[in-house]
Design an enzyme around this catalytic site. Structure first.
Site, short mmCIF file in Angstrom:
data_model
loop_
_atom_site.label_atom_id
_atom_site.label_comp_id
_atom_site.label_asym_id
_atom_site.label_seq_id
_atom_site.Cartn_x
_atom_site.Cartn_y
_atom_site.Cartn_z
N ASP A 81 0.85 -1.20 0.00
CA ASP A 81 0.00 0.00 0.00
C ASP A 81 0.89 1.25 0.00
O ASP A 81 1.88 1.31 0.73
CB ASP A 81 -0.88 -0.03 1.27
CG ASP A 81 -1.92 1.08 1.29
OD1 ASP A 81 -2.39 1.47 0.21
OD2 ASP A 81 -2.27 1.54 2.40
N ASP A 103 2.21 5.00 -5.55
CA ASP A 103 1.47 6.23 -5.27
C ASP A 103 2.30 7.43 -5.73
O ASP A 103 3.11 7.97 -4.99
CB ASP A 103 1.16 6.32 -3.78
CG ASP A 103 0.38 7.59 -3.46
OD1 ASP A 103 0.11 8.38 -4.39
OD2 ASP A 103 0.04 7.80 -2.28
N GLU A 133 -2.61 5.63 -8.65
CA GLU A 133 -3.54 6.59 -8.05
C GLU A 133 -3.56 7.88 -8.86
O GLU A 133 -2.51 8.40 -9.25
CB GLU A 133 -3.16 6.88 -6.59
CG GLU A 133 -4.11 7.88 -5.93
CD GLU A 133 -4.08 7.86 -4.40
OE1 GLU A 133 -3.44 6.96 -3.82
OE2 GLU A 133 -4.70 8.74 -3.80
N HIS A 179 -7.99 9.77 4.34
CA HIS A 179 -7.42 8.86 5.32
C HIS A 179 -7.70 9.38 6.73
O HIS A 179 -7.78 10.59 6.94
CB HIS A 179 -5.90 8.74 5.13
CG HIS A 179 -5.52 8.11 3.83
ND1 HIS A 179 -4.78 8.75 2.86
CD2 HIS A 179 -5.78 6.87 3.32
CE1 HIS A 179 -4.59 7.94 1.84
NE2 HIS A 179 -5.19 6.80 2.08
N GLY A 180 -7.84 8.48 7.68
CA GLY A 180 -7.94 8.89 9.07
C GLY A 180 -9.35 8.86 9.63
O GLY A 180 -10.29 8.37 8.99
N GLY A 212 -11.44 4.02 3.40
CA GLY A 212 -12.71 3.28 3.42
C GLY A 212 -13.22 2.92 4.82
O GLY A 212 -14.18 2.16 4.94
N ASN A 254 -9.96 0.19 1.05
CA ASN A 254 -8.83 0.18 1.99
C ASN A 254 -9.28 0.54 3.40
O ASN A 254 -10.03 1.50 3.60
CB ASN A 254 -7.78 1.21 1.54
CG ASN A 254 -6.91 0.69 0.42
OD1 ASN A 254 -7.27 -0.27 -0.25
ND2 ASN A 254 -5.77 1.32 0.24
N ALA A 256 -7.72 1.00 7.42
CA ALA A 256 -6.64 1.03 8.42
C ALA A 256 -7.13 1.69 9.71
O ALA A 256 -6.90 1.19 10.81
CB ALA A 256 -5.42 1.78 7.87
N THR A 257 -7.84 2.80 9.57
CA THR A 257 -8.28 3.54 10.76
C THR A 257 -9.18 2.69 11.66
O THR A 257 -9.03 2.69 12.89
CB THR A 257 -9.02 4.83 10.33
OG1 THR A 257 -8.09 5.65 9.62
CG2 THR A 257 -9.58 5.59 11.51
P1 13P Z 1 -8.76 4.69 6.41
O1 13P Z 1 -7.96 5.75 7.07
O2 13P Z 1 -10.15 5.15 6.09
O3 13P Z 1 -8.77 3.41 7.14
O4 13P Z 1 -8.08 4.42 4.99
C1 13P Z 1 -6.94 3.59 4.89
C2 13P Z 1 -6.33 3.60 3.56
O5 13P Z 1 -6.85 4.14 2.61
C3 13P Z 1 -5.05 2.90 3.41
O6 13P Z 1 -4.44 3.13 2.19
#
Ligand code: 13P
Length: 314
Positions: A81, A103, A133, A179-180, A212, A254, A256-257
């Site tokens: 990623d 990216d 991207e 993100h976040g 996401g 995606n 992560a948050t």
């Molecule tokens: P989130 O911050 O919404 O989880 O997005 C994570 C992301 O896009 C990783 O590339």
């Protein structure tokens, strides 16, 4: 079954979404693979430059490869990623990744094309898929902060030219997410008019949604009740919007948050409720169980549960 993202997207396009989850430590790798096997749901496990610096690339891959042995009935891809060339070429040469993201979205159009094409040539020579991207997302990811003023939506007029020039296998687009944990002000949400135009210009071409996470308000409440100080305007993407985006060609979402919030909630509540404890394995076990529950819900919400059948796994 380790596949490329291209192989997975061929089956899911327009029907269901594949969660692409960033991993940093052992408990999440266990939780992710265990949930996927339980749900018979395809998924993407991904590593970031930050995870490499934190855990070491060899440790990350060793954990993922061990999980694939412990949970052998899973359909998955291993993805880089937000890669830069140094990490991407390392991943390609390692033989352990089936997909990479370059990216270069912060560069101008021609530089983005040139950097992406160079990665595509190296990756395709080894049968590895490439995500590129176009457009710039705002927000905070790992140690990278992009202010809202420096972000820009993907211009639909550019997408055909970009995909044609680079030969990338899927395209991350900027359509309003970030993100976040603080994605939207008010009710802004995904810009569907942009997404729809992109899909019309690139029919059947897999799209990727970064940013996401859903940022469940209940999770925020529990974290703050256990001593956290997250702000009231924490907000993620509504599930109905993700589901609509999936129907419009978004194959990869995606995350992560949400999994960071999960970790924060479990660890904070654990120490609030049992201050006498000091064994990391006790909250670690809770973390794995909660992670499995979290992923089972995501698979259901994205329509992915049971879809291992599309790849011959029942
Ligand atoms: P989130 O911050 O919404 O989880 O997005 C994570 C992301 O896009 C990783 O590339």
């Amino acid at each position: 079954m380790l596949l490329t993202t291209k192989e997975i997207f061929k089956k899911c396009y327009g029907k269901y979404g594949i969660p692409a989850v960033n991993v940093f430590y052992m408990e999440e790798v266990h939780g992710l693979f265990e949930a996927a096997q339980k749900a018979n749901a395809p998924f993407i496990v991904q590593t970031t430059p930050f995870a490499r610096d934190y855990a070491h690339p060899k440790m990350l891959i060793a954990m993922i490869e061990a999980a694939a042995k412990i949970y052998p009935k899973v359909v998955y891809a291993v993805h880089v990623d937000h890669g830069v060339e140094e990490h991407i070429y390392d991943a390609i040469d390692s033989g352990s990744y089936t997909s990479v993201m370059i990216d270069a979205s912060h560069d101008d159009f021609d530089t983005n094309v040139a950097r992406t094409k160079a990665v595509v040539d190296r990756a395709h020579a080894k049968g590895i898929s490439v995500e590129a991207e176009l457009g710039v997302l705002a927000g905070i990811e790992d140690d990278i902060v992009i202010e809202a003023g420096k972000s820009s939506y993907t211009n639909p007029k550019d997408v055909e030219r970009f995909v044609h020039a680079t030969d990338c296998d899927c395209l991350a687009i900027a359509v309003g997410t970030s993100h976040g944990a603080y994605k939207f002000k008010g009710k802004q949400g995904i810009q569907f008019h942009i997404l729809e135009e992109i899909q019309q210009r690139l029919p059947e071409f897999p799209l990727v949604l970064h940013g996401g996470s859903s940022v469940n308000p209940e999770e925020i409440r529990r974290i703050n009740n256990a001593g956290g100080a997250l702000k009231d305007d924490a907000q993620g993407v509504a599930m109905a919007e993700i589901q609509k985006a999936i129907s419009l060609g978004v194959c990869k979402i995606n995350i992560a948050t949400d999994t960071r919030l999960l970790w924060t909630r479990v660890v904070r509540e654990f120490f609030r409720d049992t201050p006498e404890q000091f064994a990391p394995t006790t909250p670690g076990k809770v973390l794995m169980e909660e992670y499995v529950k979290f992923m089972l819900n995501k698979f259901d919400d994205f329509g992915t549960t049971g879809k291992g059948i599309d790849f011959g796994i029942s």
